[in-house]
Scaffold this motif. Structure first.
Motif, PDB file in Angstrom:
ATOM      1  N   LYS A  96       1.434   6.584 -54.796  1.00 18.92           N
ATOM      2  CA  LYS A  96       2.699   6.048 -54.537  1.00 18.92           C
ATOM      3  C   LYS A  96       3.700   6.844 -53.572  1.00 18.92           C
ATOM      4  O   LYS A  96       5.049   7.366 -53.454  1.00 18.92           O
ATOM      5  N   THR A  97       4.138   6.918 -56.056  1.00 17.86           N
ATOM      6  CA  THR A  97       5.763   8.293 -55.757  1.00 17.86           C
ATOM      7  C   THR A  97       5.041   9.520 -55.161  1.00 17.86           C
ATOM      8  O   THR A  97       6.200  10.223 -54.318  1.00 17.86           O
ATOM      9  N   MET A  98       4.094  10.231 -55.574  1.00 11.28           N
ATOM     10  CA  MET A  98       3.563  11.644 -54.099  1.00 11.28           C
ATOM     11  C   MET A  98       4.040  10.873 -52.844  1.00 11.28           C
ATOM     12  O   MET A  98       4.245  12.364 -52.384  1.00 11.28           O
ATOM     13  N   LEU A  99       3.121  10.122 -52.477  1.00 10.16           N
ATOM     14  CA  LEU A  99       4.067  10.307 -50.999  1.00 10.16           C
ATOM     15  C   LEU A  99       5.276  10.162 -50.867  1.00 10.16           C
ATOM     16  O   LEU A  99       6.165  10.446 -49.908  1.00 10.16           O
ATOM     17  N   ASN A 100       6.263   9.867 -51.923  1.00 13.28           N
ATOM     18  CA  ASN A 100       7.472   9.239 -51.830  1.00 13.28           C
ATOM     19  C   ASN A 100       7.887  10.580 -51.911  1.00 13.28           C
ATOM     20  O   ASN A 100       9.749  10.415 -52.010  1.00 13.28           O
ATOM     21  N   GLN A 101       7.684  11.587 -52.771  1.00 14.38           N
ATOM     22  CA  GLN A 101       8.591  13.194 -53.480  1.00 14.38           C
ATOM     23  C   GLN A 101       8.987  13.724 -52.366  1.00 14.38           C
ATOM     24  O   GLN A 101       8.909  13.541 -51.521  1.00 14.38           O
ATOM     25  N   PRO A 102      10.261  13.954 -52.299  1.00 12.93           N
ATOM     26  CA  PRO A 102      10.972  14.369 -52.102  1.00 12.93           C
ATOM     27  C   PRO A 102      10.908  15.800 -51.434  1.00 12.93           C
ATOM     28  O   PRO A 102      10.288  16.266 -52.359  1.00 12.93           O
ATOM     29  N   VAL A 103      10.724  16.473 -50.271  1.00 12.38           N
ATOM     30  CA  VAL A 103      10.375  18.008 -50.201  1.00 12.38           C
ATOM     31  C   VAL A 103      11.585  19.195 -50.284  1.00 12.38           C
ATOM     32  O   VAL A 103      12.219  18.776 -50.188  1.00 12.38           O
ATOM     33  N   GLU A 104      10.637  19.760 -51.296  1.00 13.87           N
ATOM     34  CA  GLU A 104      11.533  21.261 -51.811  1.00 13.87           C
ATOM     35  C   GLU A 104      11.261  22.301 -51.076  1.00 13.87           C
ATOM     36  O   GLU A 104       9.677  22.619 -51.785  1.00 13.87           O
ATOM     37  N   VAL A 105      11.997  22.858 -50.163  1.00 13.47           N
ATOM     38  CA  VAL A 105      11.670  23.549 -49.592  1.00 13.47           C
ATOM     39  C   VAL A 105      11.756  25.066 -50.747  1.00 13.47           C
ATOM     40  O   VAL A 105      12.808  25.038 -51.346  1.00 13.47           O
ATOM     41  N   LEU A 106      10.322  25.920 -50.311  1.00 18.42           N
ATOM     42  CA  LEU A 106      10.560  26.614 -51.363  1.00 18.42           C
ATOM     43  C   LEU A 106      11.807  28.578 -50.608  1.00 18.42           C
ATOM     44  O   LEU A 106      11.851  28.072 -49.666  1.00 18.42           O
ATOM     45  N   ASP A 107      12.296  28.473 -52.419  1.00 17.72           N
ATOM     46  CA  ASP A 107      13.044  29.760 -51.800  1.00 17.72           C
ATOM     47  C   ASP A 107      12.842  31.049 -50.563  1.00 17.72           C
ATOM     48  O   ASP A 107      11.878  31.304 -50.409  1.00 17.72           O
ATOM     49  N   GLY A 108      14.029  31.033 -49.597  1.00 18.98           N
ATOM     50  CA  GLY A 108      13.487  32.605 -48.679  1.00 18.98           C
ATOM     51  C   GLY A 108      12.527  32.223 -47.440  1.00 18.98           C
ATOM     52  O   GLY A 108      12.890  32.353 -46.391  1.00 18.98           O
ATOM     53  N   VAL A 109      12.479  30.406 -47.388  1.00 18.61           N
ATOM     54  CA  VAL A 109      11.753  29.595 -46.044  1.00 18.61           C
ATOM     55  C   VAL A 109      12.564  30.280 -45.210  1.00 18.61           C
ATOM     56  O   VAL A 109      11.809  30.279 -44.093  1.00 18.61           O
ATOM     57  N   GLU A 110      13.329  29.372 -45.305  1.00 12.94           N
ATOM     58  CA  GLU A 110      13.918  28.748 -43.955  1.00 12.94           C
ATOM     59  C   GLU A 110      15.029  30.006 -43.360  1.00 12.94           C
ATOM     60  O   GLU A 110      14.338  30.394 -42.362  1.00 12.94           O
ATOM     61  N   GLU A 111      15.711  31.207 -44.341  1.00 16.31           N
ATOM     62  CA  GLU A 111      15.529  32.203 -43.701  1.00 16.31           C
ATOM     63  C   GLU A 111      14.991  33.121 -42.715  1.00 16.31           C
ATOM     64  O   GLU A 111      14.733  33.840 -41.988  1.00 16.31           O
ATOM     65  N   VAL A 112      13.217  33.110 -43.649  1.00 21.77           N
ATOM     66  CA  VAL A 112      11.896  33.607 -43.079  1.00 21.77           C
ATOM     67  C   VAL A 112      12.135  32.734 -41.296  1.00 21.77           C
ATOM     68  O   VAL A 112      11.781  33.959 -40.608  1.00 21.77           O
ATOM     69  N   LEU A 113      11.365  32.189 -41.369  1.00 23.96           N
ATOM     70  CA  LEU A 113      11.816  31.537 -40.927  1.00 23.96           C
ATOM     71  C   LEU A 113      12.813  31.467 -38.882  1.00 23.96           C
ATOM     72  O   LEU A 113      12.037  32.198 -38.220  1.00 23.96           O
ATOM     73  N   GLU A 114      13.740  31.622 -39.194  1.00 27.55           N
ATOM     74  CA  GLU A 114      14.641  31.488 -38.931  1.00 27.55           C
ATOM     75  C   GLU A 114      14.592  32.954 -37.816  1.00 27.55           C
ATOM     76  O   GLU A 114      15.357  33.254 -36.912  1.00 27.55           O
ATOM     77  N   VAL A 115      14.504  34.141 -39.007  1.00 26.32           N
ATOM     78  CA  VAL A 115      14.826  35.084 -38.683  1.00 26.32           C
ATOM     79  C   VAL A 115      13.317  35.790 -37.693  1.00 26.32           C
ATOM     80  O   VAL A 115      13.781  36.372 -36.095  1.00 26.32           O
ATOM     81  N   LEU A 116      12.348  35.431 -38.086  1.00 26.23           N
ATOM     82  CA  LEU A 116      10.560  35.124 -37.020  1.00 26.23           C
ATOM     83  C   LEU A 116      10.700  34.694 -35.688  1.00 26.23           C
ATOM     84  O   LEU A 116      10.019  34.780 -34.521  1.00 26.23           O
ATOM     85  N   SER A 117      11.300  33.667 -36.088  1.00 23.28           N
ATOM     86  CA  SER A 117      11.301  32.335 -34.817  1.00 23.28           C
ATOM     87  C   SER A 117      12.013  32.692 -33.645  1.00 23.28           C
ATOM     88  O   SER A 117      11.908  32.453 -32.683  1.00 23.28           O
ATOM     89  N   LYS A 118      12.813  34.025 -34.251  1.00 21.89           N
ATOM     90  CA  LYS A 118      13.166  34.248 -32.453  1.00 21.89           C
ATOM     91  C   LYS A 118      12.372  36.223 -31.765  1.00 21.89           C
ATOM     92  O   LYS A 118      13.505  36.201 -30.833  1.00 21.89           O
ATOM     93  N   LYS A 119      11.217  35.742 -32.909  1.00 22.97           N
ATOM     94  CA  LYS A 119      11.264  37.456 -32.337  1.00 22.97           C
ATOM     95  C   LYS A 119       9.549  36.665 -31.722  1.00 22.97           C
ATOM     96  O   LYS A 119       7.920  37.509 -31.119  1.00 22.97           O
TER      97      LYS A 119
END
Lengths: 232, 232
Positions: A96-119
């Motif tokens: 249950k603790t695992m299922l409730n774990q907050p999500v920790e986005v890895l470093d750089g991921v959001e930046e990469v997705l933002e750039v790539l999603s435009k192309k």
């Protein structure tokens, strides 16, 4: 020479590519091992749990619920059916603790997705519990970057072929990015698509591949997800 | 007056619409109740298990693995943490038996799918464990009739809206057929699509709806799946 000029659609793995996952499993295994320490050595407990998971994989599939059920069964086995109800309760709580774990986005991921999603058209291709993966995606705030989310029961060549056919994506236009050679890279290369490997510091033993499986396979390996922007 | 002349795509529920499911849950509950009979009355055990399932629904979702984990937790509770490891083992085996159950396709289903698949695009929309549902579909030999298979984490209005949008299906062209008023009929009627109700003899309490929710809603109810062929 790897060439990405035909790529139109990029698939991303989720666990340990976009966010932390394996780390939580390692912590859970350590806790499980402590709970059963009076019956066996940590090493033996680790081995037996892994065997139990693999033995149950065909029936339970991947994900936290499958892992929790395997922990309970393993505790019964290792204790020769002497494990206490309190320990069983503690095992359920690990899950249950695992299922409730907050999500920790890895470093750089959001930046990469933002750039790539435009192309490119981005899709997310992950395996595990349907509900758990949907919840993690929602908590990650990354769903806005994806045109399509697919939770697969497994990530073998056949699963990818079906998915690409279903989404009408040409093999030559598809690039997959992920941390698992076995699940995110080799199946794609084997069916004629492309893949980039971004290793995570921890890999589940089941995802390990032998050296010979990699021989002659063409794919790039990068150190961090940000490097994707340099080669695309 | 219900009119189906615009319908181009038909969605089918799976569990208890195409094949037997709820019956296996009832049998599992009866077995669980017997295992814990020294702690409580069958009635109380049924009630507590249902409460546990509903309490865990947000975290575990639907399906056999979630059900098994709730049975284990419920056994700990009902026994005041005195349940024996042997009983826990028996509970795990109830779950495994359910996952290994042969698929019993309901009478008339194959005939109906064969006829309709020549005139309509058929999709399967089900909830539960991804792997389990894929396995049942494969064992049923019915996958040949479907253009698309979707396993949803839930079947609320929002889940259907997203699915139809994703598959580019117009609301006015979509008809859903299923045994659950709550999951297969009312959400569709509420978003402006159509639905046909084919009741199954057993309904999980969680799928029951109150009379007032049905008021003023337009949908057909038929007695057996074969009747679909008479009204389409």
């Amino acid at each position: 020479m790897v060439d990405y000029k035909n790529i139109k659609v990029i698939g991303f793995d989720a666990d340990d590519t976009l966010w932390v996952n394996e780390t939580y499993f390692r912590e859970a295994e350590a806790e499980f091992s402590k709970l059963l320490s009076k019956y066996e050595t940590p090493n033996k407990i680790d081995q037996e749990l892994f065997k139990m998971e693999i033995g149950n994989l065909g029936l339970y599939g991947y994900g936290v619920k499958a892992f929790t059920l395997s922990m309970v069964e393993c505790a019964l086995d290792l204790s020769n059916k002497n494990v206490s109800p309190k320990t069983i309760e503690a095992i359920l709580n690990i899950g249950k603790t695992m299922l409730n774990q907050p999500v920790e986005v890895l470093d750089g991921v959001e930046e990469v997705l933002e750039v790539l999603s435009k192309k490119y058209r981005l899709i997310l291709a992950t395996k595990g519990d349907l509900l758990d993966q949907e919840r993690k995606l929602e908590r990650s705030n990354l769903s806005q970057y994806f045109h399509h989310i697919e939770v697969l029961s497994d990530k073998k060549e056949n699963n990818y072929s079906k998915l690409l056919k279903h989404l009408k994506i040409d093999l030559s236009e598809f690039l997959m990015i992920g941390n698992s050679l076995k699940s995110d890279v080799l199946p794609l290369v084997n069916i004629g698509a492309q893949a980039i490997h971004v290793p995570y510091h921890t890999t589940w033993a089941h995802e390990e591949v032998e050296e010979k499986e990699k021989n002659g396979k063409t794919y790039n390996t990068i150190e961090t997800i940000r490097d994707v922007l340099n080669i695309l």
